[in-house]
Write a protein that holds these residues in place. Sequence first.
Motif, PDB file in Angstrom:
ATOM      1  N   SER A 181      39.250 -49.660 -36.446  1.00  0.00           N
ATOM      2  CA  SER A 181      40.668 -49.309 -35.513  1.00  0.00           C
ATOM      3  C   SER A 181      40.614 -47.553 -35.576  1.00  0.00           C
ATOM      4  O   SER A 181      39.834 -47.117 -36.211  1.00  0.00           O
ATOM      5  N   PRO A 182      41.665 -47.379 -34.842  1.00  0.00           N
ATOM      6  CA  PRO A 182      41.858 -45.723 -34.696  1.00  0.00           C
ATOM      7  C   PRO A 182      42.082 -45.073 -35.825  1.00  0.00           C
ATOM      8  O   PRO A 182      41.434 -43.883 -36.279  1.00  0.00           O
ATOM      9  N   ALA A 183      42.865 -45.599 -37.030  1.00  0.00           N
ATOM     10  CA  ALA A 183      43.056 -45.324 -38.340  1.00  0.00           C
ATOM     11  C   ALA A 183      41.609 -45.113 -39.014  1.00  0.00           C
ATOM     12  O   ALA A 183      41.490 -44.099 -39.775  1.00  0.00           O
ATOM     13  N   ALA A 184      40.845 -45.940 -38.965  1.00  0.00           N
ATOM     14  CA  ALA A 184      39.628 -45.979 -39.611  1.00  0.00           C
ATOM     15  C   ALA A 184      38.715 -44.943 -39.315  1.00  0.00           C
ATOM     16  O   ALA A 184      38.090 -44.288 -39.994  1.00  0.00           O
TER      17      ALA A 184
ATOM     18  N   PHE B 176      45.737 -38.318 -52.564  1.00  0.00           N
ATOM     19  CA  PHE B 176      45.975 -37.993 -53.922  1.00  0.00           C
ATOM     20  C   PHE B 176      45.743 -36.821 -54.525  1.00  0.00           C
ATOM     21  O   PHE B 176      46.189 -36.085 -55.629  1.00  0.00           O
ATOM     22  N   ASP B 177      44.932 -36.088 -53.804  1.00  0.00           N
ATOM     23  CA  ASP B 177      44.403 -34.767 -54.290  1.00  0.00           C
ATOM     24  C   ASP B 177      45.306 -33.681 -53.884  1.00  0.00           C
ATOM     25  O   ASP B 177      45.180 -32.423 -54.240  1.00  0.00           O
ATOM     26  N   GLY B 178      46.762 -34.118 -53.173  1.00  0.00           N
ATOM     27  CA  GLY B 178      47.474 -33.026 -53.009  1.00  0.00           C
ATOM     28  C   GLY B 178      47.377 -32.428 -51.382  1.00  0.00           C
ATOM     29  O   GLY B 178      48.318 -31.945 -51.104  1.00  0.00           O
ATOM     30  N   SER B 179      46.298 -32.646 -50.728  1.00  0.00           N
ATOM     31  CA  SER B 179      46.083 -32.132 -49.467  1.00  0.00           C
ATOM     32  C   SER B 179      46.924 -33.035 -48.318  1.00  0.00           C
ATOM     33  O   SER B 179      47.019 -34.055 -48.614  1.00  0.00           O
ATOM     34  N   LYS B 180      47.012 -32.261 -47.237  1.00  0.00           N
ATOM     35  CA  LYS B 180      47.849 -32.864 -46.160  1.00  0.00           C
ATOM     36  C   LYS B 180      47.128 -32.547 -44.787  1.00  0.00           C
ATOM     37  O   LYS B 180      46.608 -31.489 -44.940  1.00  0.00           O
ATOM     38  N   SER B 181      47.260 -33.612 -43.909  1.00  0.00           N
ATOM     39  CA  SER B 181      46.468 -33.244 -42.608  1.00  0.00           C
ATOM     40  C   SER B 181      47.437 -33.848 -41.503  1.00  0.00           C
ATOM     41  O   SER B 181      48.098 -34.791 -41.803  1.00  0.00           O
ATOM     42  N   GLU B 182      47.420 -33.422 -40.349  1.00  0.00           N
ATOM     43  CA  GLU B 182      47.992 -33.985 -39.245  1.00  0.00           C
ATOM     44  C   GLU B 182      46.806 -34.732 -38.403  1.00  0.00           C
ATOM     45  O   GLU B 182      45.848 -34.357 -37.998  1.00  0.00           O
ATOM     46  N   ILE B 183      47.033 -36.258 -38.120  1.00  0.00           N
ATOM     47  CA  ILE B 183      46.027 -37.008 -37.445  1.00  0.00           C
ATOM     48  C   ILE B 183      46.826 -37.534 -36.362  1.00  0.00           C
ATOM     49  O   ILE B 183      47.928 -38.359 -36.484  1.00  0.00           O
ATOM     50  N   THR B 184      46.269 -37.242 -35.167  1.00  0.00           N
ATOM     51  CA  THR B 184      47.013 -37.951 -33.797  1.00  0.00           C
ATOM     52  C   THR B 184      45.923 -39.220 -33.552  1.00  0.00           C
ATOM     53  O   THR B 184      44.650 -39.150 -33.393  1.00  0.00           O
ATOM     54  N   LEU B 185      46.447 -40.423 -33.483  1.00  0.00           N
ATOM     55  CA  LEU B 185      45.970 -41.633 -33.067  1.00  0.00           C
ATOM     56  C   LEU B 185      46.355 -41.942 -31.646  1.00  0.00           C
ATOM     57  O   LEU B 185      47.440 -41.931 -31.350  1.00  0.00           O
ATOM     58  N   VAL B 186      45.469 -42.871 -31.103  1.00  0.00           N
ATOM     59  CA  VAL B 186      45.735 -43.481 -29.777  1.00  0.00           C
ATOM     60  C   VAL B 186      45.824 -44.997 -30.146  1.00  0.00           C
ATOM     61  O   VAL B 186      44.875 -45.562 -30.548  1.00  0.00           O
ATOM     62  N   ARG B 187      46.808 -45.750 -29.652  1.00  0.00           N
ATOM     63  CA  ARG B 187      46.971 -47.036 -29.986  1.00  0.00           C
ATOM     64  C   ARG B 187      46.026 -47.929 -29.047  1.00  0.00           C
ATOM     65  O   ARG B 187      45.533 -47.466 -27.947  1.00  0.00           O
TER      66      ARG B 187
ATOM     67  N   PRO C 156      53.209 -49.097 -26.863  1.00  0.00           N
ATOM     68  CA  PRO C 156      52.371 -49.450 -25.820  1.00  0.00           C
ATOM     69  C   PRO C 156      50.739 -48.793 -26.077  1.00  0.00           C
ATOM     70  O   PRO C 156      50.565 -47.968 -26.643  1.00  0.00           O
ATOM     71  N   VAL C 157      50.009 -49.798 -25.592  1.00  0.00           N
ATOM     72  CA  VAL C 157      48.514 -49.470 -25.833  1.00  0.00           C
ATOM     73  C   VAL C 157      48.447 -48.036 -25.058  1.00  0.00           C
ATOM     74  O   VAL C 157      48.817 -47.975 -23.790  1.00  0.00           O
ATOM     75  N   GLY C 158      47.410 -47.136 -25.689  1.00  0.00           N
ATOM     76  CA  GLY C 158      47.260 -45.872 -24.772  1.00  0.00           C
ATOM     77  C   GLY C 158      48.170 -44.804 -25.265  1.00  0.00           C
ATOM     78  O   GLY C 158      47.875 -43.854 -25.147  1.00  0.00           O
ATOM     79  N   GLY C 159      49.484 -45.185 -25.985  1.00  0.00           N
ATOM     80  CA  GLY C 159      50.087 -44.266 -26.325  1.00  0.00           C
ATOM     81  C   GLY C 159      49.652 -43.429 -27.587  1.00  0.00           C
ATOM     82  O   GLY C 159      48.805 -44.172 -28.299  1.00  0.00           O
ATOM     83  N   THR C 160      50.052 -42.289 -27.937  1.00  0.00           N
ATOM     84  CA  THR C 160      49.531 -41.460 -28.904  1.00  0.00           C
ATOM     85  C   THR C 160      50.650 -41.516 -30.164  1.00  0.00           C
ATOM     86  O   THR C 160      51.847 -41.585 -29.929  1.00  0.00           O
ATOM     87  N   VAL C 161      50.199 -41.483 -31.414  1.00  0.00           N
ATOM     88  CA  VAL C 161      50.765 -41.403 -32.560  1.00  0.00           C
ATOM     89  C   VAL C 161      50.459 -40.287 -33.311  1.00  0.00           C
ATOM     90  O   VAL C 161      49.246 -40.331 -33.840  1.00  0.00           O
ATOM     91  N   ARG C 162      51.412 -39.423 -34.010  1.00  0.00           N
ATOM     92  CA  ARG C 162      51.061 -38.278 -34.794  1.00  0.00           C
ATOM     93  C   ARG C 162      51.534 -38.593 -36.038  1.00  0.00           C
ATOM     94  O   ARG C 162      52.581 -38.469 -36.336  1.00  0.00           O
ATOM     95  N   LEU C 163      50.482 -38.861 -37.177  1.00  0.00           N
ATOM     96  CA  LEU C 163      50.936 -39.058 -38.488  1.00  0.00           C
ATOM     97  C   LEU C 163      50.578 -37.583 -39.563  1.00  0.00           C
ATOM     98  O   LEU C 163      49.610 -37.124 -39.411  1.00  0.00           O
ATOM     99  N   THR C 164      51.788 -37.519 -40.286  1.00  0.00           N
ATOM    100  CA  THR C 164      51.275 -36.383 -41.467  1.00  0.00           C
ATOM    101  C   THR C 164      51.044 -37.080 -42.688  1.00  0.00           C
ATOM    102  O   THR C 164      51.753 -38.124 -43.391  1.00  0.00           O
ATOM    103  N   VAL C 165      49.682 -36.917 -42.995  1.00  0.00           N
ATOM    104  CA  VAL C 165      49.007 -37.917 -44.137  1.00  0.00           C
ATOM    105  C   VAL C 165      48.865 -37.077 -45.282  1.00  0.00           C
ATOM    106  O   VAL C 165      48.355 -35.826 -45.127  1.00  0.00           O
ATOM    107  N   ALA C 166      49.047 -37.605 -46.613  1.00  0.00           N
ATOM    108  CA  ALA C 166      48.782 -36.839 -47.914  1.00  0.00           C
ATOM    109  C   ALA C 166      48.019 -37.822 -48.532  1.00  0.00           C
ATOM    110  O   ALA C 166      47.933 -39.065 -48.655  1.00  0.00           O
TER     111      ALA C 166
END
Length: 354
Positions: A102-105, A151-162, A139-149
């Motif tokens: 999937s896009p997340a994987a 366990f090591d305390g790191s954070k990242s911004e990840i943009t996914l397309v449905r 909607p398919v093809g739309g984008t989603v921006r996730l702020t993901v943390a």
Amino acid sequence: MKPTAETNLIIKREEADGSRTNRFPITDCNYHSVATGVFSSQVVRCFFASLAVFLTLLISSAPLRASADDRGMVGIVARQIFSETQPNHRGVLAVMHVVQDSPAAKAGIHCSDFILAVNGVPVLGREFSEIMNKEINGPVGGTVRLTVARFDGSKSEITLVRTPFPPHANPPSDPFVYVVPGIWSSDPRTPFPLSWAPTLPYHGFVDLFFSPNFDQTDSPEYHSYVIFMSLEGKQMLSAEQLQSDMLTWFRGLAVERGAANKFTPDLSKVSVTYKEDSAPSRTLGGAATRAFSGTETIYDTHGKIITLNSEVRMISGCGTSNNTVFFFGMSLEPRNGDTWKQLDAIRDTFRCSR
């Protein structure tokens, strides 16, 4: 390892407020003791589930704005963590399963990651279903921006397309096959004895699938769902026995829904009626079948009495397999309603594989 008290609190809170049927536990993941400095000042024990691979969509309860054919996913299953710092106790989202390919994987999101914000808006204190249906799914093809943390305390911004939801398919080890549209949600396969109806004297399992707008009281799909139930042995149930068994099922479900949603059901108001179709012969998926129809007067998750129309097919063995498969279609809509076209289409995918 058994769930901790803190874990049960997290699960109970999310299931009471946001799940489809408020009864199935989350299973199969490891425990982690998480220092939640980025989430709260306390240490929370989180119990995550790695659900079956075919479980591909987030459990949710808000209306999706795209049409059924346009709805897409990013490939994560999540739960909302109980938070003592929020007045409504809604915390961050915990990723419990990532759908393969999937896009997340592909973006490197893993089970046990945390979602802190969606499209730049923090999730703390917000309704789980609103986040899932209005922002993450769409909607398919739309984008989603996730702020993901992590366990090591790191954070990242990840943009996914449905991408489109892949269809649900049952395990290849079953002696039969069926296909359910991916936009429908599901519960994990549940073996007998059933937690909400432990006195039912069968061996086998239950698969449940819920229409996209199952939780929406103003939708024609409200409380529409299907069940595939496989029982060991050649079960020749009469309409009366089927009626009795489903009465046990729905009364047990009423008790669990009442406990989760803070209402006390009057079990005398729960009723089930079935009659057998008198057609001389029927087949489904290459096997002999008997047909039943009726109604089920039950409690919904809001403590309201509703009456579902129901149709049942009882398939006696697939090939040489010593089993009996039941298909249940259930909906508030009358039998000629549009929702039944979806239920019938799912039923008609059933095929004996051996």
